[in-house]
Design a protein around this motif. Structure first.
Motif, PDB file in Angstrom:
ATOM      1  N   ALA A  29      49.329  -6.871 -11.463  1.00  0.00           N
ATOM      2  CA  ALA A  29      48.278  -7.458 -12.308  1.00  0.00           C
ATOM      3  C   ALA A  29      47.228  -6.416 -12.680  1.00  0.00           C
ATOM      4  CB  ALA A  29      47.628  -8.637 -11.583  1.00  0.00           C
ATOM      5  N   LEU A  30      46.853  -5.569 -11.720  1.00  0.00           N
ATOM      6  CA  LEU A  30      45.903  -4.494 -12.016  1.00  0.00           C
ATOM      7  C   LEU A  30      46.443  -3.578 -13.115  1.00  0.00           C
ATOM      8  CD1 LEU A  30      44.691  -3.422  -8.461  1.00  0.00           C
ATOM      9  CD2 LEU A  30      43.220  -4.243 -10.321  1.00  0.00           C
ATOM     10  N   ALA A  31      47.719  -3.257 -13.015  1.00  0.00           N
ATOM     11  CA  ALA A  31      48.327  -2.377 -14.010  1.00  0.00           C
ATOM     12  C   ALA A  31      48.295  -3.016 -15.391  1.00  0.00           C
ATOM     13  CB  ALA A  31      49.757  -2.046 -13.608  1.00  0.00           C
ATOM     14  N   PHE A  32      48.580  -4.319 -15.468  1.00  0.00           N
ATOM     15  CA  PHE A  32      48.550  -4.995 -16.766  1.00  0.00           C
ATOM     16  C   PHE A  32      47.126  -5.039 -17.324  1.00  0.00           C
ATOM     17  CE2 PHE A  32      52.688  -7.306 -15.731  1.00  0.00           C
ATOM     18  CZ  PHE A  32      53.415  -6.513 -16.594  1.00  0.00           C
ATOM     19  N   GLY A  33      46.142  -5.234 -16.454  1.00  0.00           N
ATOM     20  CA  GLY A  33      44.760  -5.210 -16.914  1.00  0.00           C
ATOM     21  C   GLY A  33      44.379  -3.861 -17.475  1.00  0.00           C
ATOM     22  N   ASN A  34      44.797  -2.801 -16.804  1.00  0.00           N
ATOM     23  CA  ASN A  34      44.519  -1.450 -17.298  1.00  0.00           C
ATOM     24  C   ASN A  34      45.214  -1.176 -18.620  1.00  0.00           C
ATOM     25  OD1 ASN A  34      42.855  -0.631 -15.143  1.00  0.00           O
ATOM     26  ND2 ASN A  34      44.621  -0.128 -13.857  1.00  0.00           N
ATOM     27  N   MET A  35      46.442  -1.676 -18.757  1.00  0.00           N
ATOM     28  CA  MET A  35      47.174  -1.497 -20.015  1.00  0.00           C
ATOM     29  C   MET A  35      46.474  -2.216 -21.157  1.00  0.00           C
ATOM     30  SD  MET A  35      51.088  -1.834 -18.576  1.00  0.00           S
ATOM     31  CE  MET A  35      51.930  -1.634 -20.168  1.00  0.00           C
TER      32      MET A  35
END
Length: 202
Positions: A29-35
């Motif tokens: 989820a963190l990675a998707f937020g950063n993307m």
């Protein structure tokens, strides 16, 4: 162009390493937020705009996303020969992106990614449904978000997206977001990581 070619994969290396290091759904989820913050489309796309029913304030909109092809019909319409041709070319493209990223067995991984995107397409709203603006305005408090749309680590996602303290959000396609949440919770973490690598390498 020559300078870009000379650098090769080096500019993407930090992103690829970070994706490979994802160990659980919270980190996903963190990675998707950063993307999202970087302008790369994800299964849960964020938009920041005037509240359609209160133009005095800006709102955070969360909607369906994450497809590499233009819309769900490209994945699900089995009758249109044009879509069948595009699907074949897109599968080849995904494999090529993974190969450029140095991934082993890119063809098999590309098939898994395409299957994942097809599942996303199955829960997406159609173009006809998307035109029903009155159904695309669904405010929800942050306190109710976790229970209403399970399967997503909303705290991690909203923090990485830059809106950790948002008290209310607007969901554009409720059933699609619920379906996406189920996929985020159930589909293999490794496939989600490969999916991100394919998108980061576009």
């Amino acid at each position: 162009e020559a300078t870009i070619e000379a650098k090769g994969l080096a500019p993407l290396k930090p992103h690829l390493v970070a994706i490979s290091a994802i160990a659980d759904r919270a980190q996903l989820a963190l990675a998707f937020g950063n993307m999202n913050r970087a302008g790369v489309g994800t299964p849960l796309d964020f938009d920041f705009d005037q509240d359609r029913k209160n133009p005095e304030v800006y709102a955070v909109y969360i909607g369906q996303g994450g497809l590499g092809l233009p819309d769900r019909d490209y994945y699900l319409d089995g009758k249109n020969p044009k879509f069948a041709e595009v699907r074949g070319k897109y599968l080849t493209h995904i494999a090529a992106m993974l190969r450029l990223a140095g991934m082993a067995d890119p063809e098999a991984r590309a098939k898994a990614i395409f299957a994942l995107e097809t599942k996303l397409a199955e829960v997406h709203w159609s173009k006809v449904e998307e035109r029903q603006e009155e159904k695309r305005y669904n405010p929800i408090s942050r306190l109710d978000l976790d229970n209403a749309y399970p399967g997503v680590d909303w705290t991690a996602l909203l923090t990485a997206a830059g809106v950790p303290d948002q008290k209310e959000l607007i969901i554009s396609e409720p059933s699609a977001i619920k379906g996406t949440g189920k996929l985020l919770a159930s589909e293999p973490l490794e496939t989600w990581k490969d999916y991100q690598i394919g998108r980061a390498n576009v």
